[in-house]
Design a protein around this motif. Structure first.
Motif, short mmCIF file in Angstrom:
data_model
loop_
_atom_site.label_atom_id
_atom_site.label_comp_id
_atom_site.label_asym_id
_atom_site.label_seq_id
_atom_site.Cartn_x
_atom_site.Cartn_y
_atom_site.Cartn_z
N UNK A 56 0.83 -1.20 0.00
CA UNK A 56 0.00 0.00 0.00
C UNK A 56 0.86 1.25 0.00
N UNK A 57 1.92 1.25 0.78
CA UNK A 57 2.81 2.42 0.84
C UNK A 57 3.55 2.64 -0.47
N UNK A 58 4.01 1.57 -1.09
CA UNK A 58 4.72 1.70 -2.36
C UNK A 58 3.81 2.28 -3.44
N UNK A 59 2.63 1.70 -3.58
CA UNK A 59 1.71 2.18 -4.62
C UNK A 59 1.22 3.58 -4.33
N UNK A 60 0.97 3.89 -3.06
CA UNK A 60 0.50 5.24 -2.72
C UNK A 60 1.56 6.28 -3.02
N UNK A 61 2.82 6.00 -2.70
CA UNK A 61 3.89 6.95 -2.96
C UNK A 61 4.03 7.21 -4.46
N UNK A 62 3.97 6.16 -5.25
CA UNK A 62 4.10 6.31 -6.71
C UNK A 62 2.92 7.08 -7.29
N UNK A 63 1.71 6.72 -6.88
CA UNK A 63 0.51 7.37 -7.42
C UNK A 63 0.44 8.83 -6.99
N UNK A 64 0.71 9.10 -5.71
CA UNK A 64 0.69 10.50 -5.25
C UNK A 64 1.74 11.35 -5.97
N UNK A 65 2.91 10.79 -6.21
CA UNK A 65 3.94 11.54 -6.91
C UNK A 65 3.49 11.87 -8.34
N UNK A 66 2.91 10.89 -9.01
CA UNK A 66 2.47 11.10 -10.40
C UNK A 66 1.34 12.12 -10.51
N UNK A 67 0.32 11.98 -9.67
CA UNK A 67 -0.81 12.92 -9.78
C UNK A 67 -0.44 14.30 -9.26
N UNK A 68 0.52 14.38 -8.35
CA UNK A 68 0.96 15.69 -7.87
C UNK A 68 1.70 16.45 -8.96
N UNK A 69 2.54 15.76 -9.69
CA UNK A 69 3.22 16.41 -10.82
C UNK A 69 2.21 16.88 -11.85
N UNK A 70 1.22 16.05 -12.16
CA UNK A 70 0.21 16.43 -13.13
C UNK A 70 -0.64 17.60 -12.64
N UNK A 71 -1.00 17.60 -11.36
CA UNK A 71 -1.84 18.67 -10.82
C UNK A 71 -1.11 20.00 -10.78
N UNK A 91 3.75 11.92 -0.55
CA UNK A 91 4.75 11.05 -1.16
C UNK A 91 5.91 10.83 -0.21
N UNK A 92 6.36 11.88 0.44
CA UNK A 92 7.47 11.76 1.40
C UNK A 92 7.04 10.92 2.60
N UNK A 93 5.83 11.14 3.09
CA UNK A 93 5.34 10.37 4.24
C UNK A 93 5.22 8.89 3.89
N UNK A 94 4.65 8.58 2.73
CA UNK A 94 4.50 7.18 2.34
C UNK A 94 5.85 6.54 2.01
N UNK A 95 6.77 7.30 1.46
CA UNK A 95 8.11 6.76 1.20
C UNK A 95 8.83 6.45 2.50
N UNK A 96 8.65 7.28 3.51
CA UNK A 96 9.24 7.02 4.82
C UNK A 96 8.63 5.77 5.44
#
Length: 123
Positions: A56-71, A91-96
């Protein structure tokens, strides 16, 4: 809480198409919180719960990073920019959390491999 804030920001922004990712992540985090709080993880031994939290953390970090760049890059309104900034923080929280959970998984796997496959010997 951070996923819920990002969800609210995306609802108020022009980037409303991105609202599903934080909503699903919020609901999944809420489910895992209640599963641990109600000791559901002790009742269902077939599922390795730290591994599900790791994924869950891996997928959340990747998805949040991608949609944040797009937004941040595509939309110009303030709510989209705020959602993007909160997304980078998430992304930083989930990566940690990913790093901490990964270390726990490695420790668990090392403990399992250090035991002898023959089991305890009786003399």
């Amino acid at each position: 809480v951070l996923s819920f804030i990002i969800f609210i920001c995306y609802i108020a922004s022009l980037a409303a198409s991105f609202m599903m990712a934080p909503l699903l992540e919020f609901l999944l985090a809420l489910f895992l919180f209640f599963a641990y709080a109600s000791k559901l993880n002790e009742k269902f031994k077939g599922l390795y719960w730290p591994l599900s939290d790791f994924l869950r953390c891996v997928t959340a970090a990747i998805i949040y990073f991608a949609i944040s760049i797009a937004a941040v890059s595509k939309y110009n309104d303030g709510a989209s920019k705020a959602a993007g900034v909160f997304g980078f923080i998430a992304t930083i929280v989930y990566a940690t959390d990913f790093y901490i959970t990964f270390n726990d998984l490695v420790t668990f796997l090392k403990q399992g491999s250090s035991e002898s496959p023959e089991g305890p010997k009786s003399e």
